[in-house]
Scaffold this motif. Structure first.
Motif: not given
Length: 70
Positions: A27-30, A50-54, A56-62
């Motif tokens: 997802l982070a690479e998408g 979770l760190a990879a997602l954050r 890439r997407f920062g504060a958008a991650v829930r």
């Protein structure tokens, strides 16, 4: 490459879909453009995913991920 199907997304909710660290990395690479919200709550994503997602997407991650066992 930008996709007309995913590049314009603003909200992506993937609650309880069984996403693991491997899926989080993908997802982070998408190519999702600039998401306002990425909800991956109730998935067995570990701290590294979770760190990879954050990153890439920062504060958008829930994420309200359950503790993994085993």
């Amino acid at each position: 490459a930008w996709s007309p199907y995913t590049g314009g997304l603003q909200v992506l909710r993937l609650r309880g879909c069984g996403i693991t660290d491997e899926g989080a990395f993908l997802l982070a690479e998408g190519d999702f453009g600039r998401l306002a919200e990425l909800d991956v709550s109730h998935n067995p994503i570990g701290p590294t995913g979770l760190a990879a997602l954050r990153r890439r997407f920062g504060a958008a991650v829930r994420a309200d991920t359950p503790a993994r066992t085993g």
